[in-house]
Design an enzyme around this catalytic site. Structure first.
Site, short mmCIF file in Angstrom:
data_model
loop_
_atom_site.label_atom_id
_atom_site.label_comp_id
_atom_site.label_asym_id
_atom_site.label_seq_id
_atom_site.Cartn_x
_atom_site.Cartn_y
_atom_site.Cartn_z
CD GLU A 95 -6.85 33.78 -8.74
OE1 GLU A 95 -6.03 34.48 -8.14
OE2 GLU A 95 -8.06 33.78 -8.46
NE ARG A 136 -9.84 40.81 -1.46
CZ ARG A 136 -8.54 40.81 -1.78
NH1 ARG A 136 -8.15 40.95 -3.03
NH2 ARG A 136 -7.63 40.69 -0.84
CE LYS A 188 -6.96 37.04 0.46
NZ LYS A 188 -6.25 36.52 -0.72
C1 LIG Z 1 -5.58 37.01 -1.82
C2 LIG Z 1 -5.54 36.42 -3.18
C3 LIG Z 1 -4.90 37.07 -4.26
C4 LIG Z 1 -4.12 38.33 -4.09
O1 LIG Z 1 -4.91 39.43 -3.74
P1 LIG Z 1 -4.26 40.73 -3.12
O2 LIG Z 1 -5.42 41.58 -2.77
O3 LIG Z 1 -3.42 41.35 -4.19
O4 LIG Z 1 -3.45 40.30 -1.96
C5 LIG Z 1 -4.97 36.47 -5.50
N1 LIG Z 1 -5.60 35.30 -5.69
C6 LIG Z 1 -6.22 34.65 -4.68
C7 LIG Z 1 -6.91 33.37 -4.97
C8 LIG Z 1 -6.21 35.19 -3.41
O5 LIG Z 1 -6.82 34.54 -2.42
#
Ligand SMILES: *Cc1c(COP(=O)(O)O)cnc(C)c1O
Length: 343
Positions: free
Chosen positions: A220, A82, A184
């Site tokens: 989300e 990722r 991210k």
């Molecule tokens: C990091 C993150 C998540 C959660 O991802 P995981 O891989 O499950 O920790 C969800 N939404 C956003 C916007 C994130 O930055």
């Protein structure tokens, strides 16, 4: 190895300086060899690219002590991949997947004394990140980059752990269509800060964002994906190109199908369905919180209440949560390749 003398069961979710960090630098068009260092400070130009144009991406994962005393991480290969995807979107040189996984192993092993013991509810949070470090004043990608992984012991993300939270649907947007919602990057968080501070002041734990184009679909929260249970006991997972592909969510989908025999529907979820009470349970998921049940959502003067209520996690979210944490703690057998055994 002697553990640090910390009150493990009462840790908050905060930063603590640990012994070692893993660093690598990208200069002259290539990544140098990664190494462990002690210095927690970073010295850089006042004109570093990251300080001017926010060229920065990050990851988050955890190390766990299993029931039989081993230290493991959970699916670090997915974090590595990722971060490659995130880096490419911001025109940064991807940090190689193998080196990322190796760096995680090294930094966790070097800080083994900081990994919370089994059964304390605490874990070692691992934060890999990279950013443009050379001077950049005209708008363009940096030439040189710094990659770093530090670790810090943490307690539960939300105080009270699996206690249901009260959230609001936000009037702000998190990620533009065709923007950077699916990577991210710190920039997505910078723009969510005003919304989260406002929500906290109003007494809510988090914001639920809708799709910015039509404001009709669930996206989300600022840092976690959203899950629902519908009237047919299906796990319903919102689908959209601007949702961050959570590793916890992808793992829970697998757990629902292969461990719990549930049907999973990954599809656009309309806000109207939520307003009409079509779901009996709701939760947030991410590495930090695993699953945090949502008991109520504030929607412009009205509360949307889930049948599971504000007292306890609902039966389906509870089962999903305990199965995934059982896999992470080594109490339940993990699917092939999910657990990276460090020591
Ligand atoms: C990091 C993150 C998540 C959660 O991802 P995981 O891989 O499950 O920790 C969800 N939404 C956003 C916007 C994130 O930055």
């Amino acid at each position: 190895m002697e553990k640090k003398n910390l009150d493990w069961s009462n840790l908050g979710f905060g930063y603590m300086k640990t012994d070692k960090r893993y660093v690598a630098n990208y200069t002259n068009g290539a990544w140098g060899k990664g190494e462990l260092i002690e210095d927690d400070m970073i010295v850089m130009s006042e004109d570093a690219g990251v300080l001017q144009y926010s060229q920065s991406v990050f990851e988050g994962l955890k190390a766990y002590t299993t029931k039989d005393g081993h230290i493991v991480t959970f699916r670090p290969d997915l974090n590595a991949q990722r971060m490659v995807d995130s880096a490419k979107r911001l025109e940064m040189p991807p940090y190689p997947v193998e080196d990322f996984i190796d760096g995680v192993r090294k930094v966790v092993a070097a800080n083994a004394a900081w990994v919370p013991p089994y059964g304390t509810g605490a874990t070692l949070y691992i934060r890999p990140y990279m950013f443009g470090i050379n001077p950049v004043i005209g708008v363009k990608p940096a030439d040189d980059y710094h990659f770093r992984i530090f670790v810090t012991p943490v307690g539960p993300y939300f105080k009270g752990g699996a206690k249901p939270i009260y959230v609001k649907v936000s009037d702000f947007d998190r990620a533009a269509p065709h923007g950077t919602g699916n990577i991210k990057a710190g920039l997505n968080y910078a723009m969510s800060l005003h919304a989260i501070v406002t929500a906290h002041e109003e007494g809510f734990a988090e914001n639920i964002y809708l799709d910015p184009a039509t404001r009709s679909k669930v996206e989300e929260t600022g840092g976690a994906n959203i899950l629902f249970i519908d009237a047919d006991d299906h796990l319903v997972v919102p689908k959209s190109d601007s949702i961050l592909p959570s590793i916890t969510r992808r793992s829970l989908v697998y757990v629902a199908e292969h461990y719990l025999g549930m049907t999973v529907d990954e599809r656009p979820v309309y806000w109207k369905e939520v307003q009409e009470g079509n779901f009996k349970e709701c939760g947030l998921c991410g590495t930090a919180a695993v699953i945090s049940p949502i008991g109520k959502i504030y929607d412009h003067g009205k509360d949307i209440e889930f049948a599971s209520g504000m007292e306890d996690i609902g039966p389906f979210m509870g089962k999903l949560r305990s199965t995934l944490t059982g896999i992470q703690d080594g109490e339940i057998e993990a699917p092939e390749g999910w657990i990276d055994h460090i020591m």
